[in-house]
Each structure stands twice: as C-alpha cells, then as structure tokens.
Write a protein that holds these residues in place. Structure first.
Motif, short mmCIF file in Angstrom:
data_model
loop_
_atom_site.label_atom_id
_atom_site.label_comp_id
_atom_site.label_asym_id
_atom_site.label_seq_id
_atom_site.Cartn_x
_atom_site.Cartn_y
_atom_site.Cartn_z
N GLU A 201 4.08 -8.66 -10.75
CA GLU A 201 4.05 -9.52 -9.57
C GLU A 201 4.00 -8.67 -8.32
O GLU A 201 4.43 -7.51 -8.31
N SER A 202 3.50 -9.24 -7.23
CA SER A 202 3.59 -8.60 -5.93
C SER A 202 5.04 -8.60 -5.47
O SER A 202 5.80 -9.53 -5.76
N GLU A 203 5.45 -7.53 -4.78
CA GLU A 203 6.84 -7.45 -4.30
C GLU A 203 7.22 -8.64 -3.44
O GLU A 203 8.38 -9.08 -3.45
N GLY A 204 6.26 -9.19 -2.72
CA GLY A 204 6.58 -10.31 -1.84
C GLY A 204 6.59 -11.66 -2.54
O GLY A 204 7.00 -12.65 -1.94
N PRO A 219 12.47 -11.91 -2.22
CA PRO A 219 11.43 -12.40 -1.28
C PRO A 219 10.31 -13.15 -1.96
O PRO A 219 9.86 -12.77 -3.04
N ARG A 220 9.88 -14.22 -1.31
CA ARG A 220 8.73 -14.98 -1.77
C ARG A 220 7.97 -15.47 -0.56
O ARG A 220 8.07 -16.62 -0.16
N GLY A 221 7.23 -14.56 0.04
CA GLY A 221 6.47 -14.92 1.23
C GLY A 221 5.86 -13.71 1.88
O GLY A 221 6.04 -12.58 1.45
N GLY A 222 5.10 -13.94 2.95
CA GLY A 222 4.47 -12.86 3.68
C GLY A 222 3.02 -12.65 3.30
O GLY A 222 2.49 -13.28 2.38
N GLN A 223 2.38 -11.73 4.01
CA GLN A 223 0.97 -11.45 3.77
C GLN A 223 0.79 -10.63 2.51
O GLN A 223 1.60 -9.78 2.18
N THR A 224 -0.29 -10.89 1.80
CA THR A 224 -0.63 -10.13 0.60
C THR A 224 -2.13 -10.19 0.38
O THR A 224 -2.78 -11.17 0.75
N VAL A 252 5.13 -4.78 -7.66
CA VAL A 252 4.32 -3.71 -7.08
C VAL A 252 4.13 -3.93 -5.58
O VAL A 252 3.98 -5.06 -5.11
N PRO A 253 4.13 -2.84 -4.81
CA PRO A 253 3.94 -2.95 -3.35
C PRO A 253 2.48 -3.19 -2.99
O PRO A 253 1.57 -2.89 -3.77
N GLU A 254 2.27 -3.67 -1.78
CA GLU A 254 0.92 -3.93 -1.30
C GLU A 254 0.06 -2.67 -1.29
O GLU A 254 -1.13 -2.72 -1.59
N THR A 255 0.67 -1.54 -0.95
CA THR A 255 -0.10 -0.30 -0.89
C THR A 255 -0.69 0.05 -2.25
O THR A 255 -1.82 0.54 -2.34
N ALA A 256 0.07 -0.21 -3.32
CA ALA A 256 -0.43 0.09 -4.67
C ALA A 256 -1.55 -0.86 -5.06
O ALA A 256 -2.53 -0.45 -5.71
N ILE A 257 -1.42 -2.13 -4.69
CA ILE A 257 -2.48 -3.10 -4.99
C ILE A 257 -3.76 -2.73 -4.26
O ILE A 257 -4.86 -2.75 -4.83
N GLU A 258 -3.62 -2.36 -3.00
CA GLU A 258 -4.78 -1.98 -2.20
C GLU A 258 -5.47 -0.75 -2.81
O GLU A 258 -6.69 -0.71 -2.95
N ARG A 259 -4.67 0.24 -3.19
CA ARG A 259 -5.26 1.43 -3.80
C ARG A 259 -5.96 1.11 -5.12
O ARG A 259 -7.03 1.63 -5.42
N ALA A 260 -5.35 0.19 -5.89
CA ALA A 260 -5.93 -0.18 -7.18
C ALA A 260 -7.27 -0.88 -7.01
O ALA A 260 -8.21 -0.64 -7.79
N VAL A 261 -7.39 -1.75 -6.02
CA VAL A 261 -8.68 -2.40 -5.75
C VAL A 261 -9.75 -1.35 -5.47
O VAL A 261 -10.85 -1.39 -6.03
N GLY A 262 -9.41 -0.39 -4.62
CA GLY A 262 -10.37 0.66 -4.28
C GLY A 262 -10.74 1.53 -5.47
O GLY A 262 -11.91 1.90 -5.65
N LEU A 263 -9.75 1.85 -6.30
CA LEU A 263 -10.01 2.69 -7.47
C LEU A 263 -10.95 2.00 -8.46
O LEU A 263 -11.86 2.62 -9.01
N ILE A 264 -10.72 0.72 -8.69
CA ILE A 264 -11.55 0.00 -9.66
C ILE A 264 -13.00 -0.08 -9.16
O ILE A 264 -13.95 0.08 -9.94
N VAL A 265 -13.17 -0.28 -7.86
CA VAL A 265 -14.52 -0.29 -7.30
C VAL A 265 -15.17 1.08 -7.46
O VAL A 265 -16.32 1.20 -7.91
N ASN A 266 -14.45 2.13 -7.13
CA ASN A 266 -15.02 3.47 -7.14
C ASN A 266 -15.16 4.06 -8.54
O ASN A 266 -16.12 4.79 -8.81
N VAL A 267 -14.21 3.74 -9.42
CA VAL A 267 -14.23 4.32 -10.76
C VAL A 267 -15.07 3.49 -11.72
O VAL A 267 -15.93 3.99 -12.43
N GLU A 268 -14.82 2.17 -11.75
CA GLU A 268 -15.50 1.30 -12.71
C GLU A 268 -16.75 0.64 -12.15
O GLU A 268 -17.51 0.01 -12.88
N LYS A 269 -16.95 0.76 -10.84
CA LYS A 269 -18.13 0.19 -10.17
C LYS A 269 -18.19 -1.33 -10.29
O LYS A 269 -19.26 -1.93 -10.37
N VAL A 270 -17.02 -1.97 -10.30
CA VAL A 270 -16.96 -3.43 -10.30
C VAL A 270 -15.96 -3.88 -9.24
O VAL A 270 -15.07 -3.14 -8.84
N ILE A 271 -16.13 -5.12 -8.79
CA ILE A 271 -15.26 -5.69 -7.75
C ILE A 271 -14.13 -6.48 -8.40
O ILE A 271 -14.36 -7.24 -9.34
#
Length: 404
Positions: A201-204, A219-224, A252-271
């Motif tokens: 789950e997201s930390e928020g 916590p259950r709220g905030g931007q994500t 997981v923190p937002e920073t890790a989710i953001e990094r994971a999105v970028g890695l999957i695009v760059n490594v696996e070439k999918v969105i």
C-alpha cells in the motif's frame, strides 16, 4: 468467502474474452534488487488494467432480467472503463457515476466505450448517493472490489502467474479496496500453500494494514501518484480474506513509487500507473526483505495521466543527474557565452536550455550569471562537466532548477 473453485470457474468464463497476459522475468530488475523478479503485464489488457477480469466475471453472471435492467458502477478510473467496455460487448446498458471533478480524459474514454456517464458530487462519497438511487431503480451494482464474483475474477491473474512461473515463492500485490489481493491470495495459496503473499500500500493510504493491525489512526489521505490504490477504506468482504490469507504488508513512500514508474518505463519500455509500480516500489524500499527470492510483481494498470508521466520521467532524469542545473558566473561581455558552451560541449555535455541573468544585485553590474540546464550521462559525467568549466576559469554552482 471465495474458494479456488470460484476462481477456476471465473477462469473458464474469462477464457478468450480477456487477454492472458505474459508473466516474464526481468533480468535488469533482478540484478538491481537481488531478487529473481517476474512481471505480470496486466497493463496489456484492452483497457490497460486488470479490472476487466472482475467486471466481466460479474457481468457474465447476470440473469436475463438483470441484463435488461442494466448495470451501474461508481468509479473515476480503471473500473469505469472495464465495466463500460465489457457491458458494451455483452449488449448490457451501463451507467457509470463519476465525481464532477473527474479528469475529462477519463470521462471521454468511458463514454467512448459505450457507457452513460453521470457526473454527481465532488468526490466518490457524494457520488455514491446517486449510484445507490440507480440501484434502487433496478440496476445491478458492479462493485469495484467488494463482491465475491469480482474477487474471483481478479484471482484468475494469480492462477495464470503460477501456471506460467510455478517456481514463484513470493507475490507482491497492490492493495486498494482489496479485490485484487483477496482473489490472488486465495488462488495462490490454494496452488502453493507455502507461497509468501505481500500486500503493498501507499504510505498515505494503508487502509488494510490499519484495519488488520488495529491502528485506525494511520494516515489515509493526501496526494499520491498511486490513485488506483488510494482507497480510504478497504472492502468488508475483501478484508476478511486478506486477514486470513495474506502473510505480510508493506507501506511504500511516494518517492519509491515515482522511481518505480520511471524504472519500468526505462527498463521494460512499458508504461505503468503509480498503483502498477507499487510492487516494484516495495522491492526498492526493502531489497533485503526479498533478496534471493523468486518474486512475482503485478503491473496492474497503465492509465496514468500523460502530463504526470512526463513530470515523473523528467524528475527521474534530475535525480539520476542526467539533467543538471548549473549556475556559471561570467563577465557580461561578448564571447563569454560561447566559451561556456564550448567547455560544456568539449566535456560531452549538451545544453538543453540557458538563461542569461543580469539583474542579481549580489553580483557586480558588469557580471552576469548563466543558468544552464545541461544533459549528462550520470553523476560522474556531470562532475566532469563542472570540472571542465572550472578549468576554463569559471565559477560554477550546482543550482536547483524548477524541475528538481
């Protein structure tokens, strides 16, 4: 509570009507994390989300009378498109209730798939009142997660994973309302009782963990950026399954989710969208927890806003020092800009943009500052560019750009 027979029956219903997506090993992510990583590409469903499985299993169960009366769903995301698409295929009239602030692209996509969209309220809580009125008028509710048929449909995903990769000993599955996790948990544990199930789950929005651990104050709220799992309350029925079958939880923190999105695009070439990258975010956050294990991750969806995706990818370039903001002090005289550009070019850097600042009162009126956004290969290359500028006689400061 659903059983493996329910999930196997759902698999027969879905056969040939949803994509049997691939589950493949990622060599690069395995090397990066120390785990043997396998990816389930649910982002390759027609509506780019696993939600098709549960929605279709529910729709296929309707009686003739229920089909004639039509269905209703409440969603501002993937569930809306899944219901609209498969209801249209089956000749069932569908109405989707969305909050008034739902992004235009999601409204348009849902309408284009054949559903009637009703905009009501400023959030899902307010939209629920309109949905309930439509149910009272005779329409059948297709719940996004808290329905045994929906849960069983989502569980077919785990059956496919273990058929294709029976050696998996760990599944990391995102939890929002809990439909995906509950279905996958029953399926996976029924096939392999020793498999380790981790709900992420997201930390928020750690609603499932808050309920199971007895910590309602979490916590259950905030931007994500993981909107697909940003659910304030897990389902009543899904929670009971999760409580019994899931072994561990990760937040997981937002920073890790953001990094994971970028890695999957760059490594696996999918969105992937934020929720689809949550499993990898868990691996990145606590790699020692999974090192040496054969881990299955679910790329559960790809419906990310294009502007958000562009921002995430650009920010990753900054974090990886592939875009560097440099402030170079120069004399405000002809030729100095060219000398700076030459030094950067000779060091292998590429100037993306440059701004000539003359109005900083802390500098002499005959001086200026060049704000340059420079493309580099990595941190070591960025430092070589800075060294080249300093060797050319310039004073260089590593700046903070608007995208950092």
């Amino acid at each position: 509570m659903i059983t493996i027979k329910d999930i196997q029956a759902a698999a027969e219903v879905l056969a040939g009507q949803v994509n049997r997506t691939a589950c493949l090993r990622s060599r690069v992510l395995s090397k990066m994390t120390g785990a043997d990583v396998y990816l389930k590409f649910e982002n390759f469903q027609f509506t780019a989300s696993f939600k098709e499985r549960g929605a279709l299993n529910k729709l296929a169960s309707l009686t003739d009378a229920e089909r004639q009366a039509g269905v209703v769903a409440m969603s501002a995301g993937n569930h809306a498109q899944a219901v609209a698409y498969h209801a249209g295929r089956l000749g069932i009239d569908s109405t989707i209730v969305m909050p008034t602030n739902t992004p235009f692209t999601k409204i348009r996509n849902t309408r284009d798939l054949g559903a009637t969209v009703v905009l009501h309220g400023e959030n899902l809580v307010e939209a629920q009142a309109r949905m309930e009125a439509l149910v009272e008028e005779g329409r059948t509710l297709v719940h996004p997660f808290d329905d045994p048929l929906v849960m069983a449909g989502q569980g077919t995903l785990a059956l496919e994973m273990l058929e294709d990769q029976p050696q998996l000993d760990t599944l990391i599955v995102p939890i929002g309302g809990g439909g995906l996790m509950s279905g996958c948990a029953v399926a996976a544990k029924s096939v392999n009782p020793d498999i380790r199930l981790v709900g992420v789950e997201s930390e928020g929005y750690c609603s499932a963990w808050a309920a199971i651990s007895g910590q309602p104050e979490l916590p259950r709220g905030g931007q994500t950026i993981a909107e697909g799992i940003a659910v304030k309350n897990v389902g009543r029925q899904t929670l009971e399954v999760i409580r019994e079958w899931v072994d561990e939880f990760a937040q997981v923190p937002e920073t890790a989710i953001e990094r994971a999105v970028g890695l999957i695009v760059n490594v696996e070439k999918v969105i992937v969208e934020g929720a689809g990258a949550a499993g990898l975010a868990a691996l990145l956050t606590e790699p020692e927890r999974y090192r040496g294990r054969k881990v299955g991750l679910v790329l559960c969806g790809a419906n990310i806003d294009t502007r958000l995706l562009a921002s995430v990818l650009t920010r990753q370039l900054v974090l990886e020092s592939r875009l560097v903001h440099l402030q170079v002090a120069i004399q405000d005289s002809p030729g100095f800009l060219g000398r700076v550009a030459a030094a950067i070019g000779q060091a292998g850097g590429n100037i993306v943009q440059v701004h000539h600042q003359r109005l900083q009162v802390i500098h002499h009126p005959k001086d200026a500052v060049l704000d340059a956004l420079v493309e580099a290969q990595d941190e070591a290359h960025a430092q070589r560019i800075i060294d080249a500028l300093e060797q050319a006689g310039f004073v260089v400061t590593r700046g903070v750009s608007g995208i950092e």
